[in-house]
Design a protein around this motif. Structure first.
Motif, PDB file in Angstrom:
ATOM      1  N   GLN A   1      31.413  49.627   9.131  1.00  0.00           N
ATOM      2  CA  GLN A   1      32.715  49.658   8.455  1.00  0.00           C
ATOM      3  C   GLN A   1      33.422  48.301   8.504  1.00  0.00           C
ATOM      4  OE1 GLN A   1      35.150  52.874   9.847  1.00  0.00           O
ATOM      5  NE2 GLN A   1      36.599  52.730   8.171  1.00  0.00           N
ATOM      6  N   PRO A   2      33.853  47.820   7.333  1.00  0.00           N
ATOM      7  CA  PRO A   2      33.932  48.481   6.023  1.00  0.00           C
ATOM      8  C   PRO A   2      32.786  48.119   5.070  1.00  0.00           C
ATOM      9  CG  PRO A   2      35.256  46.501   5.977  1.00  0.00           C
ATOM     10  CD  PRO A   2      34.599  46.535   7.331  1.00  0.00           C
ATOM     11  N   THR A   3      31.635  47.698   5.588  1.00  0.00           N
ATOM     12  CA  THR A   3      30.549  47.246   4.721  1.00  0.00           C
ATOM     13  C   THR A   3      29.404  48.237   4.717  1.00  0.00           C
ATOM     14  OG1 THR A   3      31.094  44.927   5.161  1.00  0.00           O
ATOM     15  CG2 THR A   3      28.913  45.393   4.252  1.00  0.00           C
TER      16      THR A   3
ATOM     17  N   MET B   1      19.453  41.973  -0.405  1.00  0.00           N
ATOM     18  CA  MET B   1      20.477  42.744   0.292  1.00  0.00           C
ATOM     19  C   MET B   1      21.687  42.918  -0.626  1.00  0.00           C
ATOM     20  SD  MET B   1      21.564  44.183   3.160  1.00  0.00           S
ATOM     21  CE  MET B   1      20.635  43.488   4.522  1.00  0.00           C
ATOM     22  N   ILE B   2      22.075  44.143  -0.814  1.00  0.00           N
ATOM     23  CA  ILE B   2      23.309  44.440  -1.541  1.00  0.00           C
ATOM     24  C   ILE B   2      24.331  44.907  -0.525  1.00  0.00           C
ATOM     25  CG2 ILE B   2      24.419  45.949  -3.225  1.00  0.00           C
ATOM     26  CD1 ILE B   2      21.774  46.116  -4.698  1.00  0.00           C
ATOM     27  N   GLU B   3      25.503  44.304  -0.537  1.00  0.00           N
ATOM     28  CA  GLU B   3      26.569  44.685   0.365  1.00  0.00           C
ATOM     29  C   GLU B   3      27.797  45.063  -0.445  1.00  0.00           C
ATOM     30  OE1 GLU B   3      27.103  41.347   2.898  1.00  0.00           O
ATOM     31  OE2 GLU B   3      25.514  41.953   4.278  1.00  0.00           O
ATOM     32  N   VAL B   4      28.345  46.217  -0.144  1.00  0.00           N
ATOM     33  CA  VAL B   4      29.544  46.665  -0.836  1.00  0.00           C
ATOM     34  C   VAL B   4      30.635  46.885   0.200  1.00  0.00           C
ATOM     35  CG1 VAL B   4      28.387  47.680  -2.816  1.00  0.00           C
ATOM     36  CG2 VAL B   4      28.679  49.049  -0.769  1.00  0.00           C
ATOM     37  N   ASP B   5      31.801  46.359  -0.079  1.00  0.00           N
ATOM     38  CA  ASP B   5      32.943  46.516   0.812  1.00  0.00           C
ATOM     39  C   ASP B   5      33.700  47.786   0.437  1.00  0.00           C
ATOM     40  OD1 ASP B   5      32.440  44.172   2.213  1.00  0.00           O
ATOM     41  OD2 ASP B   5      33.493  42.951   0.730  1.00  0.00           O
TER      42      ASP B   5
ATOM     43  N   ALA C   1      31.950  59.124   8.316  1.00  0.00           N
ATOM     44  CA  ALA C   1      30.883  59.866   8.997  1.00  0.00           C
ATOM     45  C   ALA C   1      29.722  60.143   8.054  1.00  0.00           C
ATOM     46  CB  ALA C   1      31.430  61.176   9.556  1.00  0.00           C
ATOM     47  N   VAL C   2      30.020  60.409   6.782  1.00  0.00           N
ATOM     48  CA  VAL C   2      28.955  60.624   5.796  1.00  0.00           C
ATOM     49  C   VAL C   2      28.112  59.362   5.644  1.00  0.00           C
ATOM     50  CG1 VAL C   2      28.451  61.102   3.368  1.00  0.00           C
ATOM     51  CG2 VAL C   2      30.232  62.401   4.543  1.00  0.00           C
ATOM     52  N   LEU C   3      28.771  58.217   5.470  1.00  0.00           N
ATOM     53  CA  LEU C   3      28.038  56.960   5.286  1.00  0.00           C
ATOM     54  C   LEU C   3      27.247  56.591   6.529  1.00  0.00           C
ATOM     55  CD1 LEU C   3      30.694  54.782   3.394  1.00  0.00           C
ATOM     56  CD2 LEU C   3      28.891  56.223   2.436  1.00  0.00           C
ATOM     57  N   GLY C   4      27.761  56.913   7.697  1.00  0.00           N
ATOM     58  CA  GLY C   4      27.111  56.547   8.939  1.00  0.00           C
ATOM     59  C   GLY C   4      25.841  57.306   9.229  1.00  0.00           C
TER      60      GLY C   4
ATOM     61  N   LEU D   1      20.015  52.232   4.050  1.00  0.00           N
ATOM     62  CA  LEU D   1      21.462  52.075   4.043  1.00  0.00           C
ATOM     63  C   LEU D   1      21.995  51.921   5.466  1.00  0.00           C
ATOM     64  CD1 LEU D   1      22.358  54.761   1.374  1.00  0.00           C
ATOM     65  CD2 LEU D   1      22.748  52.312   1.151  1.00  0.00           C
ATOM     66  N   ARG D   2      22.891  50.969   5.664  1.00  0.00           N
ATOM     67  CA  ARG D   2      23.513  50.757   6.967  1.00  0.00           C
ATOM     68  C   ARG D   2      25.020  50.655   6.792  1.00  0.00           C
ATOM     69  NH1 ARG D   2      22.177  45.343  10.039  1.00  0.00           N
ATOM     70  NH2 ARG D   2      23.664  44.591   8.477  1.00  0.00           N
TER      71      ARG D   2
END
Length: 342
Positions: A185-187, A1-5, A172-175, A181-182
């Motif tokens: 916010q903010p992860t 799992m990669i998580e980016v803040d 909205a783009v990320l969602g 990809l999940r």
């Protein structure tokens, strides 16, 4: 799992970049699997293996099969702004600073660099040139013949995401990316086989890279503390399902065994339904599928009348896309997961 803040500053500096280089690496990941490539990559995979057997490019597949993903980030640098081609990206790859290579390897492999990457630690400049040459040969044999059909689909994906970005913002783009990809916010989380966390709260840019070959292929590159790039599955990968590299569809040919959609509505109309997983125009469909514009227009008229396709105008262009009924039809009769419309 990669998580980016992802903070507000990064959301406000989001960009989308098309990358022939990343498509090449993602296609290598698919082709190197032991199991058969799923639809819509089945025909492409068969053609690609035949092309590699006849000429150059096979060394890249052999090397990649022994390495797999995730690769060190310097081997998939973030695509530059603008419409870079494969030659420009490979030139940037060859020019990656030697200290960047050594620092990334030391950080990624603190107990020692594994053998497949040892040459990059010993002679970074020569190894980068060797790797770029491998990708160049592989690209020419397997991806380049399809690129004229792929590029318009990716351009449409960028336009679609740009519309969401302009009207609803980066969150909205990320969602709506879906797949591996999940967005919580903010992860932003990316499922892969590693167990790492990447914190980019100090970064100022996030690059999203739409890929037609991204299914099951986690790609994330941290080119610097200022920029992180993450790939996602773009809509419209059905363009790769055609039996010819040009993407041309033979409407008079018998549907492939097990192709329930083509058996039901015919090869030409089935190809259009699949391509409409991403909003597009009549002219792009004609170019992508190798059909006459009049033929595409006739099929679109029938699909709109049947209530599975909707059309709307953006400026001077008329866009077509599957509506809820069309997406349900495609999801039921095909193996490809269809992204929900905005």
């Amino acid at each position: 799992m990669i998580e980016v803040d992802v903070g507000d500053a990064v959301l406000g500096n989001l960009r989308i970049g098309i990358s022939p280089l990343w498509e090449t690496v993602a296609s290598l990941s698919l082709l190197s699997r032991r199991d058969a490539c799923p639809w819509p990559y089945t025909v492409w995979a068969r053609n690609a293996r035949q092309a590699l057997a006849r000429g150059r490019g096979g060394e890249a597949l052999t090397w990649f099969a022994g390495v797999g993903l995730p690769l060190p980030a310097f081997l998939t640098p973030a695509p530059p702004p603008g419409a870079a081609g494969i030659d420009e990206e490979l030139a940037a790859l060859r020019a990656v600073p030697e200290e960047t290579v050594r620092e990334e390897l030391a950080r990624r492999y603190p107990s020692g660099t594994p053998e497949p990457f040892a040459r990059f630690a010993r002679e970074p400049r020569e190894a980068l040139g060797w790797y770029a040459d491998l990708l160049q040969d592989y690209w020419a044999a397997t991806v380049a013949p399809y690129w004229s059909a792929m590029r318009p689909v990716l351009d449409q994906e960028v336009l679609l995401q740009a519309r969401v970005l302009a009207t609803a913002g980066g969150g909205a783009v990320l969602g709506r990316l879906g797949g591996r990809l999940r967005w919580d916010q903010p992860t932003l989380s990316l499922n892969d086989s590693s167990a790492s966390r990447r914190d980019i709260r100090g970064a100022s840019r996030l690059v999203l890279v739409p890929l037609l070959f991204a299914r099951g292929t986690p790609l994330c590159a941290t080119g610097s503390r200022e920029e992180v790039a993450i790939a996602y599955q773009a809509r419209g990968s059905a363009v790769l399902a055609g039996g010819r590299a040009s993407g041309a569809v033979r409407q008079d040919a018998e549907p492939e065994r097990g192709d329930r959609l083509a058996i039901l509505v015919g090869r030409g109309r089935a190809a259009i339904v699949r391509a409409l997983a991403v909003p597009t125009t009549t002219s792009v469909l004609a170019t992508t599928l190798g059909l006459a514009a009049s033929t595409v227009s006739e099929h679109l008229t029938a699909l709109v009348a049947a209530g599975v396709v909707q059309r709307h105008r953006i400026g001077v262009r008329v866009m077509y896309e599957l509506n809820r009924s069309g997406r349900a039809l495609l999801e039921y009769l095909d193996n490809e997961t269809v992204h929900p419309a905005a």
